[in-house]
Design a protein around this motif. Structure first.
Motif, PDB file in Angstrom:
ATOM      1  N   GLY A  42       0.789  -1.222   0.000  1.00  0.00           N
ATOM      2  CA  GLY A  42       0.000   0.000   0.000  1.00  0.00           C
ATOM      3  C   GLY A  42       0.819   1.267   0.000  1.00  0.00           C
ATOM      4  N   GLY A  43       2.147   1.139  -0.028  1.00  0.00           N
ATOM      5  CA  GLY A  43       3.025   2.294  -0.084  1.00  0.00           C
ATOM      6  C   GLY A  43       3.720   2.428  -1.427  1.00  0.00           C
ATOM      7  N   SER A  44       3.242   1.673  -2.423  1.00  0.00           N
ATOM      8  CA  SER A  44       3.867   1.676  -3.750  1.00  0.00           C
ATOM      9  C   SER A  44       2.863   2.119  -4.813  1.00  0.00           C
ATOM     10  CB  SER A  44       4.368   0.267  -4.091  1.00  0.00           C
ATOM     11  OG  SER A  44       4.631   0.145  -5.474  1.00  0.00           O
ATOM     12  N   MET A  45       3.216   3.151  -5.558  1.00  0.00           N
ATOM     13  CA  MET A  45       2.350   3.658  -6.621  1.00  0.00           C
ATOM     14  C   MET A  45       2.041   2.561  -7.640  1.00  0.00           C
ATOM     15  SD  MET A  45       0.712   6.151  -8.153  1.00  0.00           S
ATOM     16  CE  MET A  45       1.141   7.840  -8.409  1.00  0.00           C
ATOM     17  N   LEU A  46       3.075   1.917  -8.140  1.00  0.00           N
ATOM     18  CA  LEU A  46       2.884   0.887  -9.159  1.00  0.00           C
ATOM     19  C   LEU A  46       2.014  -0.255  -8.640  1.00  0.00           C
ATOM     20  CD1 LEU A  46       3.484  -0.155 -11.977  1.00  0.00           C
ATOM     21  CD2 LEU A  46       5.576  -1.165 -11.092  1.00  0.00           C
ATOM     22  N   ALA A  47       2.298  -0.716  -7.436  1.00  0.00           N
ATOM     23  CA  ALA A  47       1.521  -1.815  -6.856  1.00  0.00           C
ATOM     24  C   ALA A  47       0.052  -1.430  -6.703  1.00  0.00           C
ATOM     25  CB  ALA A  47       2.114  -2.225  -5.512  1.00  0.00           C
ATOM     26  N   MET A  48      -0.199  -0.231  -6.202  1.00  0.00           N
ATOM     27  CA  MET A  48      -1.588   0.215  -6.013  1.00  0.00           C
ATOM     28  C   MET A  48      -2.315   0.339  -7.348  1.00  0.00           C
ATOM     29  SD  MET A  48      -2.323   0.451  -2.808  1.00  0.00           S
ATOM     30  CE  MET A  48      -3.770   1.501  -2.796  1.00  0.00           C
ATOM     31  N   MET A  49      -1.615   0.789  -8.374  1.00  0.00           N
ATOM     32  CA  MET A  49      -2.238   0.932  -9.686  1.00  0.00           C
ATOM     33  C   MET A  49      -2.600  -0.433 -10.279  1.00  0.00           C
ATOM     34  SD  MET A  49      -2.551   4.168 -10.253  1.00  0.00           S
ATOM     35  CE  MET A  49      -2.910   4.206 -11.981  1.00  0.00           C
ATOM     36  N   THR A  50      -1.824  -1.467  -9.964  1.00  0.00           N
ATOM     37  CA  THR A  50      -2.100  -2.795 -10.520  1.00  0.00           C
ATOM     38  C   THR A  50      -3.367  -3.416  -9.947  1.00  0.00           C
ATOM     39  OG1 THR A  50      -0.761  -4.008  -8.900  1.00  0.00           O
ATOM     40  CG2 THR A  50       0.357  -3.257 -10.913  1.00  0.00           C
ATOM     41  N   LEU A  51      -3.860  -2.883  -8.831  1.00  0.00           N
ATOM     42  CA  LEU A  51      -5.106  -3.410  -8.273  1.00  0.00           C
ATOM     43  C   LEU A  51      -6.281  -3.191  -9.223  1.00  0.00           C
ATOM     44  CD1 LEU A  51      -5.117  -2.490  -4.475  1.00  0.00           C
ATOM     45  CD2 LEU A  51      -5.019  -4.765  -5.489  1.00  0.00           C
ATOM     46  N   GLY A  52      -6.269  -2.064  -9.920  1.00  0.00           N
ATOM     47  CA  GLY A  52      -7.384  -1.762 -10.813  1.00  0.00           C
ATOM     48  C   GLY A  52      -8.691  -1.567 -10.063  1.00  0.00           C
ATOM     49  N   ALA A  53      -8.620  -1.060  -8.848  1.00  0.00           N
ATOM     50  CA  ALA A  53      -9.809  -0.889  -8.011  1.00  0.00           C
ATOM     51  C   ALA A  53     -10.736   0.166  -8.598  1.00  0.00           C
ATOM     52  CB  ALA A  53      -9.393  -0.500  -6.595  1.00  0.00           C
ATOM     53  N   LYS A  54     -12.040  -0.174  -8.641  1.00  0.00           N
ATOM     54  CA  LYS A  54     -13.029   0.738  -9.216  1.00  0.00           C
ATOM     55  C   LYS A  54     -14.183   0.956  -8.243  1.00  0.00           C
ATOM     56  CE  LYS A  54     -15.007  -3.119 -11.833  1.00  0.00           C
ATOM     57  NZ  LYS A  54     -14.406  -4.113 -11.014  1.00  0.00           N
ATOM     58  N   GLN A  55     -15.057   1.863  -8.608  1.00  0.00           N
ATOM     59  CA  GLN A  55     -16.200   2.185  -7.754  1.00  0.00           C
ATOM     60  C   GLN A  55     -16.961   0.912  -7.400  1.00  0.00           C
ATOM     61  OE1 GLN A  55     -19.436   4.523  -9.459  1.00  0.00           O
ATOM     62  NE2 GLN A  55     -19.604   5.651  -7.555  1.00  0.00           N
ATOM     63  N   GLY A  56     -17.274   0.759  -6.121  1.00  0.00           N
ATOM     64  CA  GLY A  56     -18.010  -0.400  -5.639  1.00  0.00           C
ATOM     65  C   GLY A  56     -17.135  -1.529  -5.129  1.00  0.00           C
ATOM     66  N   ASP A  57     -15.849  -1.522  -5.483  1.00  0.00           N
ATOM     67  CA  ASP A  57     -14.929  -2.549  -4.989  1.00  0.00           C
ATOM     68  C   ASP A  57     -14.677  -2.353  -3.499  1.00  0.00           C
ATOM     69  OD1 ASP A  57     -14.636  -3.756  -7.460  1.00  0.00           O
ATOM     70  OD2 ASP A  57     -12.704  -2.813  -7.896  1.00  0.00           O
ATOM     71  N   GLU A  58     -14.481  -3.455  -2.792  1.00  0.00           N
ATOM     72  CA  GLU A  58     -14.180  -3.400  -1.374  1.00  0.00           C
ATOM     73  C   GLU A  58     -12.707  -3.742  -1.153  1.00  0.00           C
ATOM     74  OE1 GLU A  58     -16.818  -4.435   2.331  1.00  0.00           O
ATOM     75  OE2 GLU A  58     -15.943  -6.283   1.528  1.00  0.00           O
ATOM     76  N   LEU A  59     -11.982  -2.792  -0.613  1.00  0.00           N
ATOM     77  CA  LEU A  59     -10.566  -2.987  -0.320  1.00  0.00           C
ATOM     78  C   LEU A  59     -10.401  -3.503   1.099  1.00  0.00           C
ATOM     79  CD1 LEU A  59      -9.066   0.381  -1.626  1.00  0.00           C
ATOM     80  CD2 LEU A  59      -9.178  -1.808  -2.838  1.00  0.00           C
ATOM     81  N   GLU A  60      -9.439  -4.397   1.284  1.00  0.00           N
ATOM     82  CA  GLU A  60      -9.057  -4.812   2.613  1.00  0.00           C
ATOM     83  C   GLU A  60      -7.727  -4.135   2.914  1.00  0.00           C
ATOM     84  OE1 GLU A  60      -8.474  -8.758   5.378  1.00  0.00           O
ATOM     85  OE2 GLU A  60      -8.668  -9.001   3.213  1.00  0.00           O
ATOM     86  N   ILE A  61      -7.707  -3.334   3.963  1.00  0.00           N
ATOM     87  CA  ILE A  61      -6.506  -2.597   4.340  1.00  0.00           C
ATOM     88  C   ILE A  61      -5.942  -3.222   5.619  1.00  0.00           C
ATOM     89  CG2 ILE A  61      -5.529  -0.344   4.926  1.00  0.00           C
ATOM     90  CD1 ILE A  61      -8.071   0.914   3.681  1.00  0.00           C
TER      91      ILE A  61
END
Length: 88
Positions: free
Chosen positions: A43-62
């Motif tokens: 969660g501290g990496s730009m590239l890694a976070m972008m690879t998630l492809g998270a969109k509206q309605g998705d539920e993230l686990e932090i």
């Protein structure tokens, strides 16, 4: 510590909100891992976070660990719940 949060902004995670997310993460002494489905990333990496492809309605686990884990978790949940600075 860990929690789940639903993305409410229309565009989801793209460069601008991920950049703001990283600014929050860097303010604290904690490791952040973000999960979406069967994928977990740093969660501290730009590239890694972008690879998630998270969109509206998705539920993230932090998941967070470290000295400031409670503070960073609260800040990140607030950021997502407020639409990440974008239209919701």
């Amino acid at each position: 510590m860990e929690t789940k949060v639903k993305i409410i902004n229309e565009a989801g995670f793209h460069a601008r909100p991920v950049s703001k997310w990283l600014q929050i993460v860097k303010m604290y002494e904690a490791e952040v891992v973000v999960g979406l489905g069967d994928k977990e990333v740093n969660g501290g990496s730009m590239l890694a976070m972008m690879t998630l492809g998270a969109k509206q309605g998705d539920e993230l686990e932090i998941k967070v660990s470290g000295k400031d884990e409670k503070k960073v978790l609260e800040a990140l949940v607030d950021f997502v719940n407020q639409g990440m600075g974008e239209a919701v």
